[in-house]
Design an enzyme around this catalytic site. Structure first.
Site, PDB file in Angstrom:
ATOM      1  N   THR A  53       0.812  -1.223   0.000  1.00  0.00           N
ATOM      2  CA  THR A  53       0.000   0.000   0.000  1.00  0.00           C
ATOM      3  C   THR A  53       0.852   1.283   0.000  1.00  0.00           C
ATOM      4  O   THR A  53       0.350   2.341  -0.372  1.00  0.00           O
ATOM      5  CB  THR A  53      -0.941   0.036   1.223  1.00  0.00           C
ATOM      6  OG1 THR A  53      -0.153  -0.017   2.414  1.00  0.00           O
ATOM      7  CG2 THR A  53      -1.933  -1.112   1.193  1.00  0.00           C
ATOM      8  N   ASP A  54       2.136   1.167   0.401  1.00  0.00           N
ATOM      9  CA  ASP A  54       2.944   2.392   0.547  1.00  0.00           C
ATOM     10  C   ASP A  54       3.047   3.204  -0.744  1.00  0.00           C
ATOM     11  O   ASP A  54       2.978   4.437  -0.716  1.00  0.00           O
ATOM     12  CB  ASP A  54       4.369   2.043   1.010  1.00  0.00           C
ATOM     13  CG  ASP A  54       4.416   1.593   2.468  1.00  0.00           C
ATOM     14  OD1 ASP A  54       3.370   1.632   3.140  1.00  0.00           O
ATOM     15  OD2 ASP A  54       5.507   1.199   2.920  1.00  0.00           O
TER      16      ASP A  54
HETATM   17  N1  ASP Z   1       5.256  -1.520   3.503  1.00  0.00           N
HETATM   18  C1  ASP Z   1       4.150  -2.259   2.963  1.00  0.00           C
HETATM   19  C2  ASP Z   1       4.229  -2.152   1.451  1.00  0.00           C
HETATM   20  O1  ASP Z   1       3.941  -1.124   0.923  1.00  0.00           O
HETATM   21  C3  ASP Z   1       2.857  -1.741   3.492  1.00  0.00           C
HETATM   22  C4  ASP Z   1       1.620  -2.398   2.935  1.00  0.00           C
HETATM   23  O2  ASP Z   1       1.625  -3.134   1.987  1.00  0.00           O
HETATM   24  O3  ASP Z   1       0.524  -2.125   3.510  1.00  0.00           O
HETATM   25  O4  ASP Z   1       4.611  -3.094   0.812  1.00  0.00           O
END
Ligand code: ASP
Length: 353
Positions: free
Chosen positions: A115-116
């Protein structure tokens, strides 16, 4: 004899019906890139975890109900936390998306991603995908091993959208927590909330409730099949564009350093309406003279950064990011720099994309 004949007809009809039902299921390819959705922790309540630890087959096996809505296959593109997303993976992903969508055997694509940087990858794909077929991205805020993991339902809804003919022509979409966002507008707004994504003032494109999709709007900006941007088969990297965050008492040093270190473009995450201190603005003027394209965006993550409000862009030779936040402005500038360094032409892209 008569009865045998009837049984044979019924059997043939059942086989035919079964085959037709199977053939009619939309074909969706899931491309996995890693992220928390593929993350694993030691305990279901452990806040610490490793992103991208499980493969696409595990993700698909966790949602057996996918079989009811689509003929699903999976491919692993990368296994990274999306904080490590880079040009190389973007280019690999974009090329594979275009290759798959060119085939009559694929109706839509679902992509799992951290999500990042989901808001950046989705906007990149929105600009370089050469098809109207659905491309839908999803992620999760809790790892696959967590209590109340949000990944499986997100994958189910994501595939349901990728399989939905009504999703065609709406650009690249992001499904998360039942909400359907346009890649152009979606922004991560919270470090840990499951409902972390927002589309701000433009609002949602639709919602998905256990695979039942309701559509509100089509994105207004140019995208996918109509986009002028594309990735050449031999494209290995994209032009370097840095983002510099403005603040009170901002020094000009980082702007000068970015240019010195080879940035072809700079996005200023400006205060308010894309503003910065007078010394920073003077340095922007200097690097523009050297041929670096500078885009003024806003760190507020809302509203529109227009030309010539408090900064005279006409005099300075800068570009205003309009409704793109700094992260998305960086993506558009990278692709624009593949075509031109003319600030006027690049402004036109920012007005339309
Ligand atoms: N750090 C993770 C990513 O972006 C966070 C997530 O997926 O929610 O891969």
């Amino acid at each position: 004899m008569k009865r045998t004949y009837r049984c044979a007809i019924l059997l043939a009809a059942a086989v035919l019906f079964g085959a037709t039902a199977y053939a009619e299921k939309p074909k969706v390819v899931i491309l996995a890139t890693g992220g928390t959705i593929a993350g694993a922790a030691l305990e279901p309540t452990d806040p610490g975890y490793k992103s991208g630890a499980v493969g696409v087959d595990v993700l698909i096996d966790a949602v057996p109900q996918l079989e009811e809505i689509a003929d699903v296959s999976g491919e692993q593109i990368a296994s990274i936390g999306s904080q490590d997303m880079n040009d190389e993976v973007w280019l690999k992903l974009a090329k594979r998306v275009n290759q798959l969508l060119a085939s009559d055997d694929v109706d839509g694509i679902a992509i799992t991603h951290g999500t990042d940087t989901l808001e950046e990858t989705s906007y990149f794909l929105q600009l370089v995908t050469k098809s109207d077929k659905p491309v839908v991205m999803t992620g999760s805020m809790r790892p696959s091993t967590a209590m109340s993991a949000d990944g499986p339902l997100n994958i189910y809804n994501c595939v349901a959208i990728a399989a939905d003919p009504a999703a065609r022509g709406r650009g690249v979409l992001v499904l998360i927590d039942d909400d359907i966002h346009s890649a152009h507008d979606v922004v991560k707004r919270h470090t840990t909330d499951v409902a972390t994504f927002t589309s701000g003032e433009p609002g949602l494109v639709g919602v998905s409730l256990f695979g039942e999709n309701t559509w509100y709007r089509a994105p207004a900006k140019v995208h996918t099949a109509k986009s002028e941007f594309s990735i050449a088969a031999d494209q290995k990297v994209l032009p370097r564009v840095d983002i510099i965050y403005a603040h009170a008492n901002m020094s000009p040093d980082l702007i000068a350093a970015a240019a010195k270190n080879g940035a072809k473009g700079i996005v200023i995450a400006g205060v308010g309406d894309g503003n910065m201190t007078a010394p920073a603005l003077a340095e922007v003027g200097r690097v523009v003279e050297q041929g670096v394209v500078v885009v003024r965006s806003s760190r507020t993550n809302g509203g529109i950064t227009r030309r010539n409000i408090e900064v005279n862009d006409d005099e300075l030779g800068t570009v205003a990011s309009m409704d793109l936040n700094p992260a998305k402005a960086r993506v558009l500038l990278q692709l624009a720099l593949l075509k031109t360094t003319d600030a006027k032409k690049i402004q036109d892209y920012f007005n339309r994309y």
